[in-house]
Design an enzyme around this catalytic site. Structure first.
Site, PDB file in Angstrom:
ATOM      1  N   ASP A 144      36.921  43.419  34.871  1.00 62.90           N
ATOM      2  CA  ASP A 144      37.251  42.443  33.624  1.00 62.90           C
ATOM      3  C   ASP A 144      36.042  41.496  33.371  1.00 62.90           C
ATOM      4  O   ASP A 144      35.501  40.682  34.210  1.00 62.90           O
ATOM      5  CB  ASP A 144      38.643  41.730  34.016  1.00 62.90           C
ATOM      6  N   GLU A 196      36.153  48.073  30.405  1.00 68.28           N
ATOM      7  CA  GLU A 196      36.757  48.205  28.959  1.00 68.28           C
ATOM      8  C   GLU A 196      35.777  48.507  27.889  1.00 68.28           C
ATOM      9  O   GLU A 196      34.834  48.433  28.016  1.00 68.28           O
ATOM     10  CB  GLU A 196      37.381  46.688  28.306  1.00 68.28           C
ATOM     11  N   ASP A 201      42.503  37.676  34.381  1.00 72.23           N
ATOM     12  CA  ASP A 201      41.512  38.348  34.571  1.00 72.23           C
ATOM     13  C   ASP A 201      41.466  39.234  35.780  1.00 72.23           C
ATOM     14  O   ASP A 201      41.196  40.621  35.732  1.00 72.23           O
ATOM     15  CB  ASP A 201      40.200  37.650  34.920  1.00 72.23           C
TER      16      ASP A 201
END
Ligand SMILES: [Zn+2]
Length: 487
Positions: free
Chosen positions: A227, A329, A416
């Site tokens: 993350d 991501e 996170d």
């Protein structure tokens, strides 16, 4: 435009070094960059004039055969026309290397090609507009492709055509070593000036394919999720599918300091007499103090970026070396900024977007070097909004909520870390898919896009920046800046 083929067993890589040119060399570099801009603008004006002329003639009913001949838009054609015109329109052309003008013509040829293909629907992505004139504020840059392009054996100088031997701000040993052992070859060099005014030389090279160093043992966790955060205490959070937090990378104090300084300077610039007058909504002449603050903002930006790049390089190298699958991501930059409320705007958001893009870019080429795989979660994958405990969703989670508290199973977990766990689980499905299909194409899990496969090193293009930040240095405004080592 034909693309250069990279030979089997080699990878393209750029090495970038900050330069310390003498005042005379600075003038020579600025002159070359100016030459590039002139050639670009001169030929762009000609291209536009010919287009307009032909359009006008057509409107008088002239047949195509009688029109003013059209101008070739390819680089060789532009170069030929430029060479015919330069002694008339740029009698000073001999002052710079021909590479300077070639840089400008090359960018024009690329711009025209992008516009043409975009207009004909042969180009994916956002529509590309017609090339624009380069202004005095455009980034100064010049690319050398022929002549003496050398990293000197003393490891503190580079040699460029015309400009000569320029001192580097940092050691060039990383590249020098590879050149000495004949595992790297320089293809071209681009010299450009960043927002702080510093000149950099970036060598585009071919290097012998990298392998995972023997000392970098594979970690116990084959699959991890990463993350990329906004907060200083969690720049990167790495977790496994079973919920273990493997690593948490904090921003070094120097980065927080640089960012805080940037905010102060930006507030200061807003109070000063800028080039826009909000009262009468028009442009005006800006004050000298405003310009001074802008220069300091540029230097702060460059400094923060250098520190951040350094931290991210170290982290991504470790990730690519130690884990088999790394999940990150994806960001749809335009989409994210267009939608969403105020919390998605501002400096923090912009920084997070930039960091995520950087992490993904670095991981992608490093994974190819070291034989691991990068999986990009698709942009609708709700990594932060899903509970890693029960899989429930919380659609209206705000960025301000640093802890994920689940209403269904009662789990309370760092935001996170929760996101990293969800991403790691996505990678696990990816790995299962890969094994079941026995290597023949990938069957990525839901919501996953396979980014790189292992051992396709020949196609990796990467860049190893090495603008270090020294433990203590005096910055250009004369203030001593102390730093702590990377966390
Ligand atoms: Zn839950």
């Amino acid at each position: 435009m034909g693309r250069f083929e990279i030979p089997e067993g080699w990878v393209a890589q750029a090495y970038r070094f900050a330069l310390d040119p003498t005042p005379a060399q600075q003038r020579a570099l600025a002159s070359h960059a100016g030459g590039a801009r002139f050639a670009h603008n001169h030929m762009l004006a000609l291209v536009t004039a010919v287009l307009d002329q032909r359009a006008a003639e057509r409107s008088y009913g002239l047949t195509d055969a009688d029109l003013t001949p059209s101008l070739g838009w390819s680089l060789p054609a532009l170069r030929k026309t430029w060479n015919q015109r330069k002694s008339v329109y740029a009698p000073w052309w001999g002052a710079n290397s021909k590479e300077a003008y070639n840089t400008g013509l090359d960018s024009l040829a690329r711009g025209l090609d992008a516009w043409t293909t975009s207009r004909n629907g042969e180009r994916v992505g956002k529509a590309v507009g017609f090339p624009r004139f380069k202004t005095a504020r455009s980034r100064r840059s010049v690319r050398f492709t022929t002549g003496t392009l050398r990293v000197e054996p003393d490891r503190h100088h580079v040699s460029l055509p015309r400009v000569g031997r320029i001192k580097t701000h940092e050691s060039t040993r990383k590249l020098a070593r590879r050149i000495e052992s004949e595992s790297a070859r320089i293809l071209s060099a681009t010299v450009s000036q960043d927002s702080s005014g510093r000149w950099h030389c970036s060598f585009q090279t071919l290097v012998a394919a990298k392998t995972r160093p023997a000392h970098a043992s594979r970690s116990q966790c084959p699959v991890v999720g990463v993350d990329v955060g906004v907060k200083a205490d969690s720049l990167l959070v790495v977790a496994t599918p079973d919920g273990t937090e493997v690593q948490r990378i904090r921003a070094p104090k120097s980065l927080s300091a640089a960012q805080a300084r940037l905010r102060v300077l930006q507030r200061k610039a807003a109070r000063q007499h800028g080039p826009y007058d909000p009262a009468i909504r028009s442009r005006r002449r800006h004050s000298k103090r405003w310009a001074k603050t802008q220069a300091r903002i540029g230097r702060s930006h460059a400094r923060a970026a250098a520190i951040r790049r350094d931290v991210l390089h170290k982290a991504t190298t470790t990730l690519a070396q130690q884990h088999r699958v790394v999940v990150v991501e994806t960001l749809n930059a335009t989409g994210m900024r267009a939608a969403g409320g105020a919390y998605k705007k501002g400096l923090n958001r912009a920084l997070a977007d930039a960091a995520l893009a950087e992490v993904r870019r670095m991981l992608t080429y490093k994974a190819a070097w070291y034989g691991s795989a990068v999986v990009a979660a698709d942009r609708f994958f709700p990594s932060s909004k899903t509970c890693s405990g029960c899989g429930g969703r919380k659609p209206n989670l705000t960025l301000a909520e640093r802890t994920y508290v689940c209403a269904q199973c009662g789990v309370s977990i760092d935001r996170d870390r929760n996101a990293a766990i969800n991403l790691a689980r996505l990678g696990q499905t990816h790995m299962v898919g890969e094994q079941s299909s026995a290597g023949s194409g990938s069957v990525a899990g839901r919501g996953a896009i396979r980014e790189t496969g292992p051992a396709r090193a020949g196609q990796a293009g990467g860049r190893e920046a090495s603008t270090r930040h020294n433990p203590t240095r005096v910055d250009q405004t004369g203030t001593a800046v102390s730093q702590e080592a990377t966390a």
